[in-house]
Design an enzyme around this catalytic site. Sequence first.
Site, PDB file in Angstrom:
ATOM      1  N   ASP A 185      21.048  34.716  46.471  1.00 51.94           N
ATOM      2  CA  ASP A 185      20.298  35.904  46.062  1.00 51.94           C
ATOM      3  C   ASP A 185      18.961  36.053  46.774  1.00 51.94           C
ATOM      4  O   ASP A 185      18.522  37.168  47.048  1.00 51.94           O
ATOM      5  CB  ASP A 185      20.038  35.867  44.548  1.00 51.94           C
ATOM      6  CG  ASP A 185      21.300  36.098  43.745  1.00 51.94           C
ATOM      7  OD1 ASP A 185      22.232  36.710  44.279  1.00 51.94           O
ATOM      8  OD2 ASP A 185      21.343  35.663  42.579  1.00 51.94           O
ATOM      9  N   TYR A 220      27.606  44.760  39.211  1.00 52.00           N
ATOM     10  CA  TYR A 220      26.499  45.397  38.506  1.00 52.00           C
ATOM     11  C   TYR A 220      26.788  46.888  38.319  1.00 52.00           C
ATOM     12  O   TYR A 220      27.553  47.494  39.059  1.00 52.00           O
ATOM     13  CB  TYR A 220      25.207  45.246  39.306  1.00 52.00           C
ATOM     14  CG  TYR A 220      24.531  43.901  39.192  1.00 52.00           C
ATOM     15  CD1 TYR A 220      25.189  42.787  38.693  1.00 52.00           C
ATOM     16  CD2 TYR A 220      23.210  43.732  39.601  1.00 52.00           C
ATOM     17  CE1 TYR A 220      24.563  41.558  38.598  1.00 52.00           C
ATOM     18  CE2 TYR A 220      22.569  42.509  39.514  1.00 52.00           C
ATOM     19  CZ  TYR A 220      23.251  41.424  39.014  1.00 52.00           C
ATOM     20  OH  TYR A 220      22.619  40.212  38.917  1.00 52.00           O
TER      21      TYR A 220
END
EC number: 3.2.1.18
Length: 470
Positions: free
Chosen positions: A151, A406
């Site tokens: 990330d 997401y």
Amino acid sequence: MNPNQKIICISATGMTLSVVSLLIGIANLGLNIGLHYKVGDTPDVNIPNVNRTNSTTTIINNNTQNNFTNITNIIQNKNEERTFLNLTKPLCEVNSWHILSKDNAIRIGEDAHILVTREPYLSCDPQGCRMFALSQGTTLRGRHANGTIHDRSPFRALVSWEMGQAPSPYNAKVECIGWSSTSCHDGISRMSICMSGPNNNASAVVWYGGRPVTEIPSWAGNILRTQESECVCHKGVCPVVMTDGPATNRAATKIIYFKEGKIQKIEELTGKAQHIEECSCYGAGGVIKCICRDNWKGANRPVITIDPEIMTHTSKYLCSKVLTDTSRPNDPTNGNCDAPITGGSPDPGVKGFAFLDGENSWLGRTISKDSRSGYEMLKVPNAETDTQSGPISHQMIVNNQNWSGYSGAFIDYWANKECFNPCFYVELIRGRPKESSVLWTSNSIVALCGSRERLGSWSWHDGAEIIYFK
């Protein structure tokens, strides 16, 4: 006429023609200069936006002189003024969802220079809507795509590009540098926020109007992070939810109110919510609602309600018995407004959203309880307040045989409507960890908006064949 006279006559004629040619050239030069000054001296009056073109063409064939002048001047209305967005309209009634955009980034990236991204979203301004995502600083076919499952790195940046296109090095605009972001337009200019730096000492840089305005240091020394979707502004005030602290224990969340990129007020999280991450926010009726991720305990989503006029907030949990985080247990008999509902494994949570509008409330969630696969929209009247509320309508967005990821809310607040029409996007993750035959982790995007009609379901999955990347 003797030879000398002939020579004198020819010479005189040639000189005469040369002088005439010179005079014409000087006159043409003067005309061009005059036209330039005439166009540049447009009076400062309130006139419509128009394109005016002045053309001058001079051709002297006898002396092979050609002069073409084409002057185009764009006159802008200097009295045109933008105003701050005002969230006074209600949400539009929604009976189903229609397709808005799908970028097919992974499919296109099999044979084109497409950026590796994740954490995408959409955000609009008075000119239209754009897609946003955190780039990994490489392309799908690039050798640096190895390891993009991680990330946080110094190579990530928030980029934006025209809605419907696939993000590439050639069409992406860098908004700010970082590995966590949010962005929104206040009606006059855009504010973008990016977090970057090491986990124990990250910082945020706030950009407004294309320039850095404010810096925010870490306050808990544990991955300062923000929404990963658009913020929302009202009369110039743009609240942003930020968290610093553990992902699976009590963390320090703040609501920071910005105006033109400058901090107006900071509030510590208050209310019933016990853990806040990755909020999806929208505004209507003068109120901003953020539906977030409880990564510590709750399979029911926390809700932050913000009053941007007086810059205050409250928090609670979505009351409905319809659980919308992933992973999650089976839907219980009763919901809980005041505390997290625990259960579900192995994933502790995923970014999600809802539109909470009384009878007109919609919740989004993955179809799978245990993994980020499939996606569905459920109409759940009074989901915000009723612990017994359940779905009365359903629409599949991605079938359960395909990966999702997401999801988040956005609205085109400048659309010419009597109400704000809800829209949402779903991230379609491909690559690692689920598809380990490739070295990268990336996504495409699908976005839909509300419709008063009752439209059918379809699967808007990513559609790329991973075998083609081997």
